[in-house]
Motif scaffolding. Structure first.
Motif, PDB file in Angstrom:
ATOM      1  N   ARG A  16     -71.867  64.816 109.408  1.00 35.34           N
ATOM      2  CA  ARG A  16     -71.322  65.121 110.684  1.00 35.34           C
ATOM      3  C   ARG A  16     -71.205  63.709 111.708  1.00 35.34           C
ATOM      4  O   ARG A  16     -70.582  63.819 112.760  1.00 35.34           O
ATOM      5  N   TYR A  18     -69.832  61.238 110.796  1.00 35.28           N
ATOM      6  CA  TYR A  18     -68.655  60.839 110.494  1.00 35.28           C
ATOM      7  C   TYR A  18     -67.269  61.663 111.217  1.00 35.28           C
ATOM      8  O   TYR A  18     -67.673  63.136 111.060  1.00 35.28           O
ATOM      9  N   ALA A  19     -66.234  61.161 111.660  1.00 36.37           N
ATOM     10  CA  ALA A  19     -65.281  62.112 111.983  1.00 36.37           C
ATOM     11  C   ALA A  19     -64.858  62.760 110.561  1.00 36.37           C
ATOM     12  O   ALA A  19     -64.408  64.083 110.874  1.00 36.37           O
ATOM     13  N   ASP A  20     -64.646  62.153 109.584  1.00 36.37           N
ATOM     14  CA  ASP A  20     -64.065  62.669 108.506  1.00 36.37           C
ATOM     15  C   ASP A  20     -65.102  62.030 107.323  1.00 36.37           C
ATOM     16  O   ASP A  20     -64.524  60.848 106.722  1.00 36.37           O
ATOM     17  N   TRP A  21     -66.075  62.478 106.779  1.00 42.61           N
ATOM     18  CA  TRP A  21     -66.800  61.841 105.851  1.00 42.61           C
ATOM     19  C   TRP A  21     -66.139  61.639 104.623  1.00 42.61           C
ATOM     20  O   TRP A  21     -66.262  60.613 104.153  1.00 42.61           O
ATOM     21  N   HIS A 168     -66.878  65.355 115.014  1.00 42.77           N
ATOM     22  CA  HIS A 168     -66.816  65.941 113.749  1.00 42.77           C
ATOM     23  C   HIS A 168     -66.343  67.238 113.773  1.00 42.77           C
ATOM     24  O   HIS A 168     -66.821  68.013 114.572  1.00 42.77           O
ATOM     25  N   ARG A 174     -66.721  71.907 116.178  1.00 43.52           N
ATOM     26  CA  ARG A 174     -66.638  70.720 116.506  1.00 43.52           C
ATOM     27  C   ARG A 174     -68.239  70.310 116.525  1.00 43.52           C
ATOM     28  O   ARG A 174     -69.314  70.836 117.482  1.00 43.52           O
TER      29      ARG A 174
END
Length: 258
Positions: A16, A18-21, A168, A174
């Motif tokens: 989490r 990362y915005a998009d792991w 994230h 979120r």
């Protein structure tokens, strides 16, 4: 909190940050693969992801066909990396291990990756030297080290007190992550507090994790690599590699025969 405790406690929610792991796994794997191929030729290569965490770099490299082994000080993190590899049907043997005492024979790997600012958790010159010497020991002659840290030359001058929030979006809502930095009097080390605001029904749950880092500038890190026996250490900027941090590439001084 010590380094192991920091990552053990964070393992189940590290993605989490990362915005998009999943997208980051793919992007980082490709960036590292490009450097590996340029230095060692077409793979697949045997790669040690030293300080693999939950598998951000390991999974990306394994998906591209490299034979990756992951190690990390945190047992909870390597357990998460195993689960993530299984979910993707990727081979990824892992072990909980300290980078200063790696459980592998000499000359076991074509390349070692030590990414995501892992080395700066070591707070003394002796520990940094020991870890880099261990890395060189497990590399085959001519093998490649890829090491990433934050751009500490710049950060030591600016001494930021915080990092901008990251958001994230997950199935539950979120998660907001942000950092506070507390610089020590020596101007070199800092304590980091990672705050995460996790969705909890109609509200939020706050989790805080803390760790300490040694902000070694790029030229000092390269000097430690040379003292540990590496040849030709060279920093690559994110703009040139597509990786999110500066990357140091250095070679085992022997002759590559791969």
């Amino acid at each position: 909190m010590d380094t192991r405790g920091f990552y053990d406690e964070l393992a189940d929610r590290y993605d989490r940050v990362y915005a998009d792991w999943d997208a980051s796994v793919t992007r980082q794997g490709r960036a590292l693969d490009t450097l590996l191929t340029a230095a060692l030729g077409p793979g697949p290569h045997t790669v040690l992801d030293n300080a693999c965490g939950i598998g951000t770099q390991s999974l990306g490299l394994a998906a591209l066909g490299h034979r990756v082994t992951g190690t990390d000080l945190s047992p909870a993190s390597v357990a998460r990396a195993t689960r993530e590899a299984d979910r993707r049907s990727l081979p990824l043997p892992v072990a909980a291990a300290d980078m200063r005492a790696l459980p592998f024979a000499d000359a076991s790997f074509d390349a070692v990756v030590c990414a995501d600012n892992a080395l700066p958790h070591l707070l003394t010159a002796q520990d940094v030297t020991t870890a880099l010497a261990e890395t060189r020991r497990v590399l085959r002659p001519g093998g490649l080290l890829l090491l990433s840290t934050r751009p500490y030359g710049e950060l030591r001058r600016a001494r930021p007190r915080s990092e901008a929030p990251h958001v994230h979006q997950g199935p539950a809502g979120r998660t907001v992550s942000f950092q506070l930095w507390h610089w020590h009097a020596d101007g070199e080390r800092y304590d980091l507090e990672l705050f995460q605001l996790l969705p909890d029904g109609e509200g939020w749950t706050t989790r805080v994790s803390s760790a300490t880092y040694w902000a070694l500038p790029e030229e000092e890190t390269a000097a430690y690599a040379r003292r540990a026996g590496f040849a030709d250490p060279l920093w690559h900027a994110p703009a040139d590699t597509g990786f999110h941090q500066p990357l140091l590439a250095a070679r085992h001084p022997g002759r590559w025969t791969g």
